[in-house]
Write a protein that holds these residues in place. Structure first.
Motif: not given
Length: 241
Positions: A184-189, A194-198
């Motif tokens: 949902e946060g866009g980590y895989f985009q 979204a970063t790992l830290g976020m």
């Protein structure tokens, strides 16, 4: 085939009445309509909010004036399996009169019921939905035209789909939540939104712990997906894809 998913309140259905009065839900495991006797036989998984709710729900269903037969097959904690018979409801009659057919299990909770229904033509679909509104409270959740090839594709890949679903069930709550937030946060985009830290901040844990949770979730799902690829490839070859 026209596939329709509808949320419906039937005013003559004992299962709906019971979920409106007690804290239980019903999920059909098997159903069969006897046209000669005009009776619907069902084997249903009943889930209560707790053991007391289940007891109340089973009692209310057994005593309902539209319940023709009732048998408790098994019970464990707040869950039970029952076999029951009811007469034909207004909605059942309407769907059958317009050559409709049930394509998925009934799910009943909080006084309403989710139906998955198929029709062969758009006219049958429109006429059935119009008549259903006369004796029931109906809300169409989705309506899609499915070709024969698409329907065949679904049927042929049921095993593969179940394998992937089983992989989803293997996820722990933490793994599921982490993967959901990542998607949902866009980590895989690309680029990442979204970063790992976020993600770590979302769960108030370290980046290492977040990475481990994410990798475990990915591993479980990807292992299932890779395991069904040969099955999908072989079935696609049979139908000329």
């Amino acid at each position: 085939m026209i596939s329709v998913t509808m949320d419906m309140v039937q005013y003559d259905c004992p299962y709906i009445d019971v979920t409106d009065e007690t804290d239980v839900s019903f999920h059909t495991m098997h159903w069969d309509f006897n046209t000669a006797k005009q009776k619907l036989e069902t084997r249903i998984l009943v889930q209560g909010d707790d053991r007391g709710a289940l007891t109340n729900g089973l009692g209310a269903l057994q005593e309902h004036d539209r319940m023709l037969e009732f048998e408790l097959l098994s019970r464990r904690g707040d869950t039970a399996v029952i076999k029951s018979f009811i007469g034909q409801t207004n909605a059942m009659r309407t769907i059958r009169e317009h050559d409709g057919y049930i394509t998925g299990p009934f799910q009943i909770r909080d006084g309403s019921e989710l139906w998955s229904v198929g029709f062969d033509t758009a006219d049958n679909t429109d006429n059935a939905l119009s008549e259903l509104e006369d004796g029931n409270d109906v809300r169409v959740e989705s309506r899609n035209a499915t070709s024969f090839e698409e329907y065949l594709d679904v049927i042929q890949h049921l095993g593969a789909a179940k394998n992937v679903i089983d992989g989803c069930r293997e996820l722990s709550e933490t793994e599921r939540d982490t993967l959901t937030k990542a998607v949902e946060g866009g980590y895989f985009q690309t680029p990442r939104r979204a970063t790992l830290g976020m993600l770590a901040d979302e769960f108030d844990i370290s980046k290492t712990a977040t990475s481990n949770n994410l990798r475990r979730a990915e591993g479980k799902l990807l292992e299932r997906v890779v395991s069904v690829l040969p099955e999908v490839d072989s079935e696609d070859a049979l139908i000329g894809k």
